[in-house]
Design a protein around this motif. Structure first.
Motif, mmCIF file in Angstrom:
data_model
loop_
_atom_site.group_PDB
_atom_site.id
_atom_site.type_symbol
_atom_site.label_atom_id
_atom_site.label_comp_id
_atom_site.label_asym_id
_atom_site.label_seq_id
_atom_site.Cartn_x
_atom_site.Cartn_y
_atom_site.Cartn_z
ATOM 1 N N LEU A 1 6.597 96.125 32.361
ATOM 2 C CA LEU A 1 5.644 94.293 32.417
ATOM 3 C C LEU A 1 7.365 93.993 33.136
ATOM 4 C CD1 LEU A 1 4.690 93.606 29.237
ATOM 5 C CD2 LEU A 1 3.578 93.932 31.302
ATOM 6 N N SER A 2 8.771 94.283 33.167
ATOM 7 C CA SER A 2 10.052 93.670 33.743
ATOM 8 C C SER A 2 9.774 93.662 35.167
ATOM 9 C CB SER A 2 10.926 94.846 32.961
ATOM 10 O OG SER A 2 11.529 95.995 33.540
ATOM 11 N N ASP B 1 16.770 90.428 35.184
ATOM 12 C CA ASP B 1 17.502 89.791 34.353
ATOM 13 C C ASP B 1 17.206 90.737 33.240
ATOM 14 O OD1 ASP B 1 17.735 87.171 35.299
ATOM 15 O OD2 ASP B 1 16.259 86.446 34.815
ATOM 16 N N GLN C 1 13.867 86.833 38.954
ATOM 17 C CA GLN C 1 13.847 87.035 37.239
ATOM 18 C C GLN C 1 13.844 88.607 37.087
ATOM 19 O OE1 GLN C 1 11.145 84.959 35.219
ATOM 20 N NE2 GLN C 1 12.536 83.424 35.002
ATOM 21 N N LEU C 2 13.684 89.759 38.404
ATOM 22 C CA LEU C 2 13.433 91.106 38.511
ATOM 23 C C LEU C 2 14.086 91.511 36.844
ATOM 24 C CD1 LEU C 2 11.230 93.353 39.217
ATOM 25 C CD2 LEU C 2 12.529 92.686 41.443
ATOM 26 N N ARG D 1 8.111 90.500 37.100
ATOM 27 C CA ARG D 1 8.308 89.298 37.193
ATOM 28 C C ARG D 1 8.592 88.823 38.012
ATOM 29 N NH1 ARG D 1 13.317 89.678 32.442
ATOM 30 N NH2 ARG D 1 13.608 91.686 34.483
ATOM 31 N N VAL E 1 16.203 92.054 29.364
ATOM 32 C CA VAL E 1 15.494 91.861 28.356
ATOM 33 C C VAL E 1 15.538 91.745 27.347
ATOM 34 C CG1 VAL E 1 13.227 92.966 27.352
ATOM 35 C CG2 VAL E 1 13.547 93.595 30.006
#
Length: 191
Positions: free
Chosen positions: A9-10, A20, A17-18, A13, A22
């Motif tokens: 999921l990360s 950033d 924001q890739l 993005r 979690v």
């Protein structure tokens, strides 16, 4: 969310924001943050550990993962079931028909397990002709009936027509003497 899912999921993005951090929460309460680098490294470590422990023939997790899954169930207050599957007369079949055919029979068991399970169960390969299914449900009986039915239907082509029709094969017993053995079946014990 599992580490593997969180890492996937990360990475979907938006570009800005890739990388950033979690945010980690539990029960709606803030626990901290984890970097994407640490998240991805942990996900890779988990996958490598699983690959090392998995059985190369079946592709199913082996004894380390099985032990962890059992320990997880033992810590639950909710019902769970564990099914132990064993191929009957497999050694005789393997001796009579050869290792390649034996491998096909093992793969047939795995296919039947995957077809009958709802994908929420844990499927493991203890080794040889022994398997396990661990479910956070209390009822594996119907699933196991489906597995045995599918298995019986799926192995006819693994036998010669003559052996299948008479219902047994000729092979050496554990003492090295010629003997007859029934067509392979699955025995399943459920706790």
């Amino acid at each position: 969310t599992s580490i593997e899912m969180a890492s996937k999921l990360s990475m979907v993005r938006p570009q800005q924001q890739l990388y950033d951090d979690v945010v980690v929460t539990e029960g709606g309460k803030y626990l901290g943050v984890v970097s994407v680098k640490d998240l991805l490294e942990t996900a890779v470590t988990i996958q490598v550990t699983r690959a090392v422990d998995s059985n190369p023939l079946s592709g199913l997790p082996g004894n380390t993962a099985i032990e962890e899954a059992v320990k997880e169930c033992l810590g639950l207050s909710a019902p769970y079931s564990i099914a132990y599957l064993d191929l009957d007369n497999f050694k005789a079949y393997n001796d009579a028909y050869g290792f390649n055919s034996g491998d096909l029979m093992i793969k047939s068991v795995v296919r039947c397990m995957k077809n009958a399970c709802s994908h929420q169960e844990f499927l493991g390969h203890i080794g040889g002709d022994d398997f396990v299914i661990i479910s956070k449900s209390h009822d594996l009986f119907t699933t196991c009936l489906q597995i045995t039915k599918q298995f019986t239907d799926s192995i006819e082509h693994l036998y010669s027509q003559q052996d299948w029709e008479r219902g047994y094969i000729r092979s050496k017993n554990r003492n090295g003497f010629d003997d007859t053995f029934p067509i392979a079946t699955l025995s399943i014990a459920i706790i």
